[in-house]
Write an enzyme that holds these catalytic residues in place. Structure first.
Site, PDB file in Angstrom:
ATOM      1  N   GLY A  46       0.859  -1.172   0.000  1.00  0.00           N
ATOM      2  CA  GLY A  46       0.000   0.000   0.000  1.00  0.00           C
ATOM      3  C   GLY A  46       0.896   1.223   0.000  1.00  0.00           C
ATOM      4  O   GLY A  46       1.900   1.260  -0.717  1.00  0.00           O
ATOM      5  N   SER A  81       5.633  -5.335  -1.536  1.00  0.00           N
ATOM      6  CA  SER A  81       5.602  -3.933  -1.945  1.00  0.00           C
ATOM      7  C   SER A  81       6.020  -3.027  -0.791  1.00  0.00           C
ATOM      8  O   SER A  81       7.184  -3.016  -0.408  1.00  0.00           O
ATOM      9  CB  SER A  81       4.201  -3.597  -2.478  1.00  0.00           C
ATOM     10  N   GLU A 124       8.035  -6.617 -11.033  1.00  0.00           N
ATOM     11  CA  GLU A 124       6.831  -7.309 -10.591  1.00  0.00           C
ATOM     12  C   GLU A 124       6.904  -8.791 -10.968  1.00  0.00           C
ATOM     13  O   GLU A 124       7.315  -9.139 -12.075  1.00  0.00           O
ATOM     14  CB  GLU A 124       5.588  -6.659 -11.196  1.00  0.00           C
TER      15      GLU A 124
END
Length: 241
Positions: free
Chosen positions: A86, A118, A190
């Site tokens: 987030g 993340s 990613e």
């Protein structure tokens, strides 16, 4: 120390954690009680429910650290911890506010397995300085958990030579970081991740990573590469080139 640091929790076209589920369930102890740290998003209950649903089939018991009113106690009762993605500034601010920053540093040093995705992966670095996020809140410090001695840039995105966008590329931003700080940066594309255990650090996932160091050209690192040498780096912040 036992770490699993994911670049991202959701891969295009797949469900939450689906792209890394085998790795995640292999990393977590069987039947683990997993403390989930949801503070990078605003809706803590919905975020915790999402993680609980993703891991239910693997027999992982997910407990949001906010649910009992004492995040540090929830961490202490867990077999492993997952710090979700987030906004990194919101997350780090909450870790300071709740006392979890110091509690996490101690627990992981004492052997608690740490999984981040993340923003949660950003927390494992010494500093927040290589996040991609907007500073929507101001934490007391940019000092993160320092579980590894180098910086990480999750969601690393390669420059697109055909793009007409005139903003800085990720590579340019990391180059600017290295002009002011002599600390290596591991760019995790990613779908990739880093696993650290017993003094060893190995890249995994579907895509290669990219390593940035001051004074040298960026270097491609293939998935499966042993990057344990990074665990011994001793860089410095605020050391202008």
């Amino acid at each position: 120390m036992k770490l699993l640091l994911l670049s991202n929790s959701t891969q295009y076209g797949r469900g939450y954690l689906e792209h890394a589920l085998d790795t995640v369930t292999g990393f977590l102890p069987a039947g683990a009680r997993l403390a989930f740290v949801p503070y990078a998003l605003a809706d803590l209950d919905a975020y915790t429910a999402k993680v609980r649903g993703a891991l239910a089939g693997a027999g992982i018991d997910v407990c949001g650290v906010h649910e009992g009113g004492d995040p540090v106690a929830a961490l202490g009762a867990a077999d492993a911890v997952f710090v979700g993605g987030g906004n990194s500034f919101r997350l780090l601010s909450a870790l300071y506010r709740t006392g979890l920053r110091e509690a996490l540093i101690k627990a992981v040093a004492d052997g608690l397995p740490y999984m981040g995705a993340s923003a949660g992966t950003n927390m494992a670095a010494p500093s927040l300085r290589t996040t991609n996020d907007m500073p929507i809140v101001e934490p007391p410090s940019f000092e993160a958990l320092g579980l590894v001695p180098f910086q990480i840039n999750p969601h690393y995105l390669d420059p697109d030579p055909s793009s007409t966008h005139k903003g800085e590329t990720r590579q340019e931003r990391l180059t600017e970081f290295l002009e002011e700080n002599d600390v290596p940066v591991l760019g995790l594309r990613e779908g990739s991740w880093l696993r650290v255990e017993d003094g060893s650090a190995v890249l995994g996932g579907e895509r290669d990573a990219r390593l940035f160091r001051r004074g040298t050209a960026p270097r491609e690192l293939a998935t499966g590469s042993d990057v344990s040498e990074l665990l011994g780096v001793r860089g410095g912040f605020d050391t202008r080139a």
